[in-house]
Design a protein around this motif. Sequence first.
Motif, short mmCIF file in Angstrom:
data_model
loop_
_atom_site.label_atom_id
_atom_site.label_comp_id
_atom_site.label_asym_id
_atom_site.label_seq_id
_atom_site.Cartn_x
_atom_site.Cartn_y
_atom_site.Cartn_z
N SER A 184 0.83 -1.20 0.00
CA SER A 184 0.00 0.00 0.00
C SER A 184 0.87 1.26 0.00
O SER A 184 2.06 1.23 0.33
CB SER A 184 -0.92 0.00 1.22
N ARG A 235 0.64 3.63 2.01
CA ARG A 235 1.03 3.95 3.39
C ARG A 235 2.33 3.26 3.76
O ARG A 235 3.19 3.86 4.41
CB ARG A 235 -0.09 3.54 4.34
N VAL A 236 2.50 2.01 3.32
CA VAL A 236 3.74 1.28 3.62
C VAL A 236 4.91 1.95 2.91
O VAL A 236 5.98 2.15 3.50
CB VAL A 236 3.60 -0.19 3.19
N GLY A 280 5.13 5.02 1.97
CA GLY A 280 5.39 6.31 2.63
C GLY A 280 6.13 6.14 3.94
O GLY A 280 7.04 6.92 4.27
N ALA A 281 5.75 5.10 4.72
CA ALA A 281 6.43 4.86 5.99
C ALA A 281 7.89 4.48 5.76
O ALA A 281 8.77 4.92 6.51
CB ALA A 281 5.70 3.75 6.76
N TYR A 315 9.79 7.58 4.92
CA TYR A 315 9.98 8.36 6.13
C TYR A 315 11.10 7.80 7.00
O TYR A 315 11.94 8.55 7.50
CB TYR A 315 8.66 8.38 6.91
#
Length: 268
Positions: free
Chosen positions: A39, A41-42, A44-45, A48
Amino acid sequence: MKEPSRQLVWERRSQTPLLVLAVAFAVAYAVPIVAPDASARVHGACTYVEWVVWGAFAVDYLVRLALAADRRRFVRTHWLDLAAVVLPLVQPLRLLRLVATLLLVGRRARMAPQIQLTTYVAGAVVGLLMFGSLAVLSVERDAPEGNIKNLGDAVWWSFTTMTTVGYGDHSPTTGLGRVLAVGLMLSGIALLGVVTANIAAWFISRFERDDQAERLQLAALLELRAEVRALRGEVARLGGAAETATADRPVAAPGDLAAQHGATSPTP
């Protein structure tokens, strides 16, 4: 006893946390490549985490620079650290963050006195295989003519490239992939040279120890032979002195012996 400098104290205390962060960076770098369908979100994490870890390395460099007694000399002697910190700020050069992390982790690992050369070489081989495989997979997977499409192919290619075997069944087709191949080949040659030199140095040290033991034994034998010679000379000298004393003693005449015998005989 001289107390360690503040810079040395900082390096000792920050070594383990930075190595842990380096492992986190490796995981964050690997997840988007191994699992591209994850995903957003993964992804993006992971991005980061990469930048947070990189920020930690940058802060570490700035702190060491501030604590250095001679800052100009620190910059001159740690120019690789500086280049590794500055270059990844260019966003398109994403792979440089990977190379820079390897450089910084390698320098911090060499600072640890408990890490021996063999351990460092083994860690460098594993790290280069892993990061090289991930890097070439991220570059070549979407290439139109690329033949490295999964992690297995990438690991096999990295292994054959580092060992300079090069079967040719898998090869990079993009410019950046070929740059990675050149880097892996040079790294593999250097690491094999280090391993060969380490083995040769071990054999030479063994031969030197054996030769030194033989020299010590020979010296002991020569010393023992010298002592035996000295004892023989002393025995010969004492024997000669005894013979000389016997030869110099006066011999009594027969008449004198008879007179002495008569003087000593009892009167009837």
